[in-house]
Design a protein around this motif. Sequence first.
Motif, PDB file in Angstrom:
ATOM      1  N   ASP A 272       0.827  -1.201   0.000  1.00  0.00           N
ATOM      2  CA  ASP A 272       0.000   0.000   0.000  1.00  0.00           C
ATOM      3  C   ASP A 272       0.864   1.255   0.000  1.00  0.00           C
ATOM      4  O   ASP A 272       2.088   1.201  -0.043  1.00  0.00           O
ATOM      5  CB  ASP A 272      -0.970  -0.007   1.189  1.00  0.00           C
ATOM      6  CG  ASP A 272      -0.246   0.080   2.524  1.00  0.00           C
ATOM      7  OD1 ASP A 272       0.997   0.104   2.520  1.00  0.00           O
ATOM      8  OD2 ASP A 272      -0.925   0.127   3.560  1.00  0.00           O
TER       9      ASP A 272
ATOM     10  N   CYS B  86      -6.815  -5.422   1.924  1.00  0.00           N
ATOM     11  CA  CYS B  86      -8.274  -5.336   1.966  1.00  0.00           C
ATOM     12  C   CYS B  86      -8.873  -5.061   0.582  1.00  0.00           C
ATOM     13  O   CYS B  86     -10.045  -5.328   0.345  1.00  0.00           O
ATOM     14  CB  CYS B  86      -8.709  -4.239   2.932  1.00  0.00           C
ATOM     15  SG  CYS B  86      -8.253  -4.537   4.656  1.00  0.00           S
ATOM     16  N   GLU B  87      -8.059  -4.508  -0.293  1.00  0.00           N
ATOM     17  CA  GLU B  87      -8.557  -4.123  -1.608  1.00  0.00           C
ATOM     18  C   GLU B  87      -8.273  -5.157  -2.689  1.00  0.00           C
ATOM     19  O   GLU B  87      -8.824  -5.075  -3.785  1.00  0.00           O
ATOM     20  CB  GLU B  87      -7.924  -2.793  -2.027  1.00  0.00           C
ATOM     21  CG  GLU B  87      -8.217  -1.643  -1.077  1.00  0.00           C
ATOM     22  CD  GLU B  87      -7.376  -0.416  -1.384  1.00  0.00           C
ATOM     23  OE1 GLU B  87      -7.961   0.689  -1.484  1.00  0.00           O
ATOM     24  OE2 GLU B  87      -6.147  -0.543  -1.527  1.00  0.00           O
TER      25      GLU B  87
ATOM     26  N   HIS C 282     -11.722  -9.392   6.208  1.00  0.00           N
ATOM     27  CA  HIS C 282     -10.734  -9.427   5.135  1.00  0.00           C
ATOM     28  C   HIS C 282      -9.624 -10.450   5.391  1.00  0.00           C
ATOM     29  O   HIS C 282      -9.028 -10.966   4.437  1.00  0.00           O
ATOM     30  CB  HIS C 282     -10.116  -8.034   4.942  1.00  0.00           C
ATOM     31  CG  HIS C 282     -11.030  -7.072   4.261  1.00  0.00           C
ATOM     32  ND1 HIS C 282     -11.373  -7.186   2.939  1.00  0.00           N
ATOM     33  CD2 HIS C 282     -11.684  -5.979   4.740  1.00  0.00           C
ATOM     34  CE1 HIS C 282     -12.196  -6.198   2.598  1.00  0.00           C
ATOM     35  NE2 HIS C 282     -12.397  -5.455   3.668  1.00  0.00           N
TER      36      HIS C 282
ATOM     37  N   LEU D 175      -1.924  -1.773  -3.677  1.00  0.00           N
ATOM     38  CA  LEU D 175      -3.189  -1.930  -2.974  1.00  0.00           C
ATOM     39  C   LEU D 175      -2.928  -2.423  -1.560  1.00  0.00           C
ATOM     40  O   LEU D 175      -1.901  -3.049  -1.283  1.00  0.00           O
ATOM     41  CB  LEU D 175      -4.076  -2.961  -3.684  1.00  0.00           C
ATOM     42  CG  LEU D 175      -4.408  -2.742  -5.154  1.00  0.00           C
ATOM     43  CD1 LEU D 175      -4.951  -4.035  -5.751  1.00  0.00           C
ATOM     44  CD2 LEU D 175      -5.422  -1.628  -5.312  1.00  0.00           C
TER      45      LEU D 175
END
Length: 542
Positions: free
Chosen positions: A317, A356-357, A392, A353
């Motif tokens: 991220d 979670c994405e 998640h 990302l």
Amino acid sequence: MQASQRPQMSGGVHGLYNQPMQQVEQYYAPYHFKNNNCNNTSSVTQFTFQTQNEHFFTLDSLPATDYVVYDSPTALSVSSNRSPFSPQCSQSYMSDLHHSSDNNTCGSPFSGCSGVDDGDLKHVLRELENKLLGPESDTDDSCSCSFNDVVSKPSSLTRWNQVLDMAPSLNLKELLYACAEAVSDADISTAEILMNILEQRVSVSGEPMERLSAYVLEGLRARLLSSGSIIYKKLKCKEPTSLELLSYMQVIYNMCPYYKFAYMSANVVIREAMTNENRIHIIDFQIAQGSQWMFLLHDLARRPGGPPFVRITGVDDSQSAHARGGGLQLVGERLAEVAKSCGVPFEFHGAALSGCEVQVENLHVRRGEALAVNFPYMLHHMPDESVSTINHRDRLLRLVKSLSPKIVTLAEQESNTNTAPFLPRFRETLDYYTAMFESIDAARPRDDKQRISAEEHCVARDVVNIIACEGADRVERHELFGKWRLRLMMAGFTPCPLSPSVGETINDMLKEYSPNYRFAESEGALYLGWKNRALATSSAWR
């Protein structure tokens, strides 16, 4: 890999790693090693253990299975420290969670029951009570013995005056426990008095307990003022420059073996799983600087018959971009240069990302490529069912399982802070990070400015987050291996036994660190610890 090949491969990989580069009820408690050897030479001892309902495991009290415990050889050089387990020295996700501490029971080789027990804290607080009022003040053991009980005892002193009077005879842990209960009870007057006392006894350049207490005190103060998330966000805003943070991470990487433990064990597992594969795809869910794969690329370049085609998908991220000083393209360029120099056909794909994405389409899985997935100190940042109904943590495991990977490697901190209530979580945090700070202390002088900065920027925020924050703001949510094993098995994975070469590689690596580092293997997982306390685990799944 054949046994005859291991020494050569282990030595080669080890040399590269030393180059400077950037709801189930009841769970087992953190494993505690018990030293059964009197010398500092490398040794391997066979033990059996049995399940017990005690707070910590020793080698005399482990779950019923055979395992091997290793003592690290005599330290040849110890020259650095690092805060283990947050590769970018920052929280990677908005929320995450781990397993419950009170009512949990998973098979973990180094732990025997719930990681944190209220009874232990009550025992300490009961001792505090006896110090304040004397042994004649004993009450019925069936009562809940807390620091608050002191107030109900006949005494001419107020609670805070009693504490002030006895403060010189209380050690830092006793003061911190008492302060934590006062904070838990929202007893601001008592907490503030205790904090003032603690303020005079903590130091970021002192002994390990004094240094840790400085950050624990910050977390308690933030929690008392209901500003945990605010202070935590301020800490994140006070990021050092990219070059500074990178240097602090390098200090931690060199000082302590926690990252090398994760990277080297995973690389040996992946290399062996891919022995006969000509096309390999590796998905790394926290690629950081990409240093781990430089070592593997060098290793694969020496494979008999020529190197395979290697494709790496790096997931990370925006927090990690700051530490790198740029996006994932920097990692790809760096790895491509290494691969070219080694003669390894290579391709890189970046997925900027958070976990979670991530969706399947972000991972670019192709037919005909053997897939390896790496989770290095990352999953504990993923929110589970206690934080979000989306869960998640388990969603990502199921997603990975749907890709039919040939091997999955997992490295995590062996701590129980996910869903534990505040006081048990506080005790677990203090116990865990005491061992970590002691391990850091063995590597550099206490007045070393780089060590102080590395602890502040790479460890302190984790401590503050665990103590001060709740809900989605608490992103440091560790689980014991027993709970990870349950999650993985429920997602459809089966444990993959570790070959002897994995342990040999880690044992060779530990020769350059303090002999107080120890590791043990049990039920398919490798545990790395400091003295009696297990701090990290590494395992493989398919």
